[in-house]
Each structure stands twice: as structure tokens, then as C-alpha cells.
Motif scaffolding. Structure first.
Motif, PDB file in Angstrom:
ATOM      1  N   PRO A   1       0.812  -1.233   0.000  1.00 20.63           N
ATOM      2  CA  PRO A   1       0.000   0.000   0.000  1.00 20.63           C
ATOM      3  C   PRO A   1       0.843   1.280   0.000  1.00 20.63           C
ATOM      4  O   PRO A   1       0.495   2.250  -0.643  1.00 20.63           O
ATOM      5  CB  PRO A   1      -0.827  -0.123   1.282  1.00 20.63           C
ATOM      6  N   TRP A   2       1.939   1.261   0.737  1.00 25.43           N
ATOM      7  CA  TRP A   2       2.735   2.485   0.785  1.00 25.43           C
ATOM      8  C   TRP A   2       3.401   2.765  -0.550  1.00 25.43           C
ATOM      9  O   TRP A   2       3.566   3.929  -0.954  1.00 25.43           O
ATOM     10  CB  TRP A   2       3.763   2.437   1.914  1.00 25.43           C
ATOM     11  N   VAL A   3       3.770   1.711  -1.273  1.00 26.86           N
ATOM     12  CA  VAL A   3       4.374   1.915  -2.592  1.00 26.86           C
ATOM     13  C   VAL A   3       3.355   2.550  -3.537  1.00 26.86           C
ATOM     14  O   VAL A   3       3.661   3.485  -4.286  1.00 26.86           O
ATOM     15  CB  VAL A   3       4.889   0.575  -3.170  1.00 26.86           C
ATOM     16  N   GLU A   4       2.117   2.039  -3.508  1.00 30.53           N
ATOM     17  CA  GLU A   4       1.062   2.600  -4.347  1.00 30.53           C
ATOM     18  C   GLU A   4       0.817   4.061  -3.995  1.00 30.53           C
ATOM     19  O   GLU A   4       0.620   4.900  -4.879  1.00 30.53           O
ATOM     20  CB  GLU A   4      -0.232   1.795  -4.180  1.00 30.53           C
ATOM     21  N   GLY A   5       0.852   4.374  -2.707  1.00 30.71           N
ATOM     22  CA  GLY A   5       0.659   5.751  -2.289  1.00 30.71           C
ATOM     23  C   GLY A   5       1.733   6.677  -2.834  1.00 30.71           C
ATOM     24  O   GLY A   5       1.455   7.798  -3.266  1.00 30.71           O
ATOM     25  N   GLU A   6       2.971   6.202  -2.827  1.00 30.94           N
ATOM     26  CA  GLU A   6       4.075   7.014  -3.341  1.00 30.94           C
ATOM     27  C   GLU A   6       3.972   7.197  -4.850  1.00 30.94           C
ATOM     28  O   GLU A   6       4.240   8.274  -5.382  1.00 30.94           O
ATOM     29  CB  GLU A   6       5.419   6.360  -2.982  1.00 30.94           C
ATOM     30  N   PHE A   7       3.581   6.136  -5.551  1.00 31.66           N
ATOM     31  CA  PHE A   7       3.448   6.241  -7.004  1.00 31.66           C
ATOM     32  C   PHE A   7       2.287   7.146  -7.400  1.00 31.66           C
ATOM     33  O   PHE A   7       2.331   7.797  -8.445  1.00 31.66           O
ATOM     34  CB  PHE A   7       3.292   4.855  -7.637  1.00 31.66           C
ATOM     35  N   ALA A   8       1.257   7.189  -6.576  1.00 26.38           N
ATOM     36  CA  ALA A   8       0.137   8.089  -6.860  1.00 26.38           C
ATOM     37  C   ALA A   8       0.618   9.538  -6.864  1.00 26.38           C
ATOM     38  O   ALA A   8       0.205  10.340  -7.708  1.00 26.38           O
ATOM     39  CB  ALA A   8      -0.963   7.895  -5.823  1.00 26.38           C
ATOM     40  N   ALA A   9       1.514   9.854  -5.929  1.00 25.31           N
ATOM     41  CA  ALA A   9       2.072  11.207  -5.889  1.00 25.31           C
ATOM     42  C   ALA A   9       2.955  11.464  -7.104  1.00 25.31           C
ATOM     43  O   ALA A   9       2.937  12.552  -7.689  1.00 25.31           O
ATOM     44  CB  ALA A   9       2.875  11.400  -4.601  1.00 25.31           C
ATOM     45  N   LEU A  10       3.715  10.462  -7.509  1.00 22.61           N
ATOM     46  CA  LEU A  10       4.593  10.623  -8.668  1.00 22.61           C
ATOM     47  C   LEU A  10       3.813  10.798  -9.962  1.00 22.61           C
ATOM     48  O   LEU A  10       4.256  11.468 -10.892  1.00 22.61           O
ATOM     49  CB  LEU A  10       5.538   9.421  -8.789  1.00 22.61           C
ATOM     50  N   ARG A  11       2.627  10.167 -10.020  1.00 21.28           N
ATOM     51  CA  ARG A  11       1.808  10.267 -11.232  1.00 21.28           C
ATOM     52  C   ARG A  11       1.013  11.560 -11.309  1.00 21.28           C
ATOM     53  O   ARG A  11       0.501  11.915 -12.369  1.00 21.28           O
ATOM     54  CB  ARG A  11       0.845   9.076 -11.301  1.00 21.28           C
ATOM     55  N   SER A  12       0.899  12.265 -10.188  1.00 23.18           N
ATOM     56  CA  SER A  12       0.099  13.486 -10.154  1.00 23.18           C
ATOM     57  C   SER A  12       0.861  14.659 -10.757  1.00 23.18           C
ATOM     58  O   SER A  12       2.000  14.940 -10.376  1.00 23.18           O
ATOM     59  CB  SER A  12      -0.293  13.818  -8.712  1.00 23.18           C
ATOM     60  N   ILE A  13       0.228  15.362 -11.680  1.00 26.39           N
ATOM     61  CA  ILE A  13       0.871  16.519 -12.301  1.00 26.39           C
ATOM     62  C   ILE A  13       1.150  17.613 -11.283  1.00 26.39           C
ATOM     63  O   ILE A  13       2.084  18.405 -11.425  1.00 26.39           O
ATOM     64  CB  ILE A  13      -0.013  17.063 -13.452  1.00 26.39           C
ATOM     65  N   ASP A  14       0.349  17.671 -10.202  1.00 26.03           N
ATOM     66  CA  ASP A  14       0.544  18.691  -9.171  1.00 26.03           C
ATOM     67  C   ASP A  14       1.888  18.549  -8.468  1.00 26.03           C
ATOM     68  O   ASP A  14       2.381  19.508  -7.869  1.00 26.03           O
ATOM     69  CB  ASP A  14      -0.581  18.621  -8.132  1.00 26.03           C
ATOM     70  N   THR A  15       2.474  17.356  -8.537  1.00 31.23           N
ATOM     71  CA  THR A  15       3.780  17.143  -7.921  1.00 31.23           C
ATOM     72  C   THR A  15       4.860  17.950  -8.635  1.00 31.23           C
ATOM     73  O   THR A  15       5.855  18.347  -8.032  1.00 31.23           O
ATOM     74  CB  THR A  15       4.143  15.642  -7.947  1.00 31.23           C
ATOM     75  N   TYR A  16       4.657  18.216  -9.901  1.00 33.35           N
ATOM     76  CA  TYR A  16       5.702  18.830 -10.721  1.00 33.35           C
ATOM     77  C   TYR A  16       5.415  20.281 -11.110  1.00 33.35           C
ATOM     78  O   TYR A  16       6.328  21.009 -11.486  1.00 33.35           O
ATOM     79  CB  TYR A  16       5.902  17.997 -11.987  1.00 33.35           C
ATOM     80  N   VAL A  17       4.160  20.696 -11.035  1.00 34.41           N
ATOM     81  CA  VAL A  17       3.806  22.063 -11.400  1.00 34.41           C
ATOM     82  C   VAL A  17       3.944  22.965 -10.180  1.00 34.41           C
ATOM     83  O   VAL A  17       3.311  22.725  -9.159  1.00 34.41           O
ATOM     84  CB  VAL A  17       2.362  22.137 -11.950  1.00 34.41           C
ATOM     85  N   VAL A  18       4.789  23.978 -10.296  1.00 30.54           N
ATOM     86  CA  VAL A  18       4.980  24.936  -9.210  1.00 30.54           C
ATOM     87  C   VAL A  18       4.193  26.192  -9.545  1.00 30.54           C
ATOM     88  O   VAL A  18       4.473  26.873 -10.525  1.00 30.54           O
ATOM     89  CB  VAL A  18       6.467  25.283  -9.017  1.00 30.54           C
ATOM     90  N   ARG A  19       3.215  26.500  -8.740  1.00 27.85           N
ATOM     91  CA  ARG A  19       2.388  27.686  -8.952  1.00 27.85           C
ATOM     92  C   ARG A  19       2.977  28.847  -8.160  1.00 27.85           C
ATOM     93  O   ARG A  19       3.159  28.737  -6.940  1.00 27.85           O
ATOM     94  CB  ARG A  19       0.947  27.402  -8.535  1.00 27.85           C
ATOM     95  N   PRO A  20       3.279  29.960  -8.825  1.00 22.41           N
ATOM     96  CA  PRO A  20       3.929  31.095  -8.147  1.00 22.41           C
ATOM     97  C   PRO A  20       3.223  31.538  -6.877  1.00 22.41           C
ATOM     98  O   PRO A  20       3.881  31.862  -5.882  1.00 22.41           O
ATOM     99  CB  PRO A  20       3.898  32.189  -9.223  1.00 22.41           C
ATOM    100  N   GLU A  21       1.886  31.553  -6.880  1.00 21.51           N
ATOM    101  CA  GLU A  21       1.161  32.040  -5.706  1.00 21.51           C
ATOM    102  C   GLU A  21       1.298  31.111  -4.507  1.00 21.51           C
ATOM    103  O   GLU A  21       0.977  31.491  -3.380  1.00 21.51           O
ATOM    104  CB  GLU A  21      -0.322  32.242  -6.038  1.00 21.51           C
TER     105      GLU A  21
END
Length: 210
Positions: A1-21
Motif C-alpha cells: 500500500p505504501w508503494v502505491e501511495g508514493e506512485f500516486a504522488a509521482l503520477r500526479s501533475i501537481d507534484t511537478y507544477v509549481v504555482r507562483p502564488e
């Protein structure tokens, strides 16, 4: 389960997009005045936009320590920039400094009603005291039991935050981390379970309420 949780974060575009605000949230500065916080939010957003525009690391635009000093001092002249220790000599005469000065003028003109609210400081046991020590022992035991590196489950900052606030916005109180560690950490904090040494390592001991 913890591996799946980590991969979910890696697959999320929000992990990589930095919003200035939201860039200010990455900076761990303790500010007690609303206008300082407004300056931090505005200056961090400015740095992020400039870094993205010129495809540069944030530190090339402005280092964190320089940003922190600017937020508190808020210079409005080129000469005032030269008096700051963390800001490079001559920076006050650059186009970037001119933009920052304009930004600070805007911040100073804001009425109090438009300033952001400073997050409330939660009072509780000292993170460096006995409770924090117990949570670190628990983390080691949970890490060994689940065969997951301790630093993946919770960081030292996570533990400090949990000691101060039951609702701390930290990874250790979310998802699978909360299941294997966070809930137990809160139980120890509130005296519901204790820790004892057993033949197979650390064991949890329920504490009776009288």
C-alpha cells in the motif's frame, strides 16, 4: 500500500507544477506580522515567475537567505539594498531590484483589512522534549516492522509538528503514513498508549484511564 501511495504522488501533475502564488509555502520562515507575510507571498511569487520566465533555478534569481532578509527589511532604494548582508553588492541597481521596490511599495500601501492572516502558533509540549523523543522511538519501531525507511514515513519536522498540533498539515498524518504511524503518534502524545522494550523490539502498551 505504501508503494502505491508514493506512485500516486509521482503520477500526479501537481507534484511537478509549481504555482507562483504557492511558492511561499516552500519557505520555512517564522513571521509574526501580517505585512511581513504579505511581502513573503508577493516576493516568493515574483521570484518563481522570474525563474520560470528565464528558465533559471530560483537561487540564481534570489537566494533564500536574501529573500528572507528582503521580506523583513523591505528596502525601497538602491542604497538600502547595499546595506543588506545577504543581497549581492550592486543588486540594488538592477532591473530585478526595481521590480522588487515597486512590489514593496504596493505591499506598504495595502490596508490592514487586505493583509493575510498570520497562522496561529499552536501551543503544546516542546518538540525537543520527552514526547518528541517517544515519537522518534515509535518511528524506528514502525520502520522496522513495516520494512520502510523511517525518513519515508516521517521526517524530523513532521514529528515536531505533530507534537505541537494534532491537525498538523504533514505527510505523516495522511494516508498510509497515518495508518502505520500517525495514529499511534497521536495516541502516545495523549497518553493512550506507551512503549516498552520486548524480546522482539519495541512494543505498544495500552494505558488504562482512571
Amino acid at each position: 500500500p505504501w508503494v502505491e501511495g508514493e506512485f500516486a504522488a509521482l503520477r500526479s501533475i501537481d507534484t511537478y507544477v509549481v504555482r507562483p502564488e504557492q511558492a511561499w509555502e516552500r519557505l520555512k520562515l517564522k513571521l509574526n506580522r501580517p505585512r511581513d507575510l504579505a511581502a513573503l507571498q508577493a516576493l516568493a511569487a515574483w521570484r518563481e515567475r522570474r525563474a520560470q520566465q528565464f528558465d533559471q533555478p530560483r537561487s540564481r534569481v534570489l537566494k533564500d537567505d536574501a529573500l528572507a532578509e528582503l521580506v523583513v527589511q523591505r528596502p525601497t532604494t538602491a542604497e538600502a539594498f547595499d546595506k543588506l548582508r545577504a543581497v549581492p553588492r550592486g543588486f540594488g541597481r538592477s532591473n530585478a531590484a526595481a521590480e522588487i521596490i515597486e512590489l514593496f511599495h504596493t505591499i506598504e500601501a495595502l490596508p490592514k483589512s487586505e493583509l493575510p492572516a498570520v497562522p496561529q502558533t499552536h501551543r503544546g509540549p516542546s518538540p525537543k522534549g520527552a514526547v518528541g523523543d517517544l515519537l522518534r522511538v515509535l518511528l524506528k519501531a514502525v520502520s522496522d516492522e513495516n520494512r520502510v525507511a523511517a525518513r519515508i514515513i516521517a521526517t524530523s519536522d513532521d514529528i515536531d509538528a505533530i507534537v505541537l498540533d494534532d491537525e498538523a498539515d504533514v505527510a505523516a498524518l495522511k494516508g498510509w503514513r497515518r495508518t502505520i504511524f500517525g495514529e499511534k503518534a497521536l495516541a502516545i502524545k495523549h497518553g493512550e498508549i506507551g512503549l516498552a522494550a520486548g524480546r522482539k523490539g519495541i512494543i505498544e502498551v495500552p494505558i488504562a484511564k482512571y
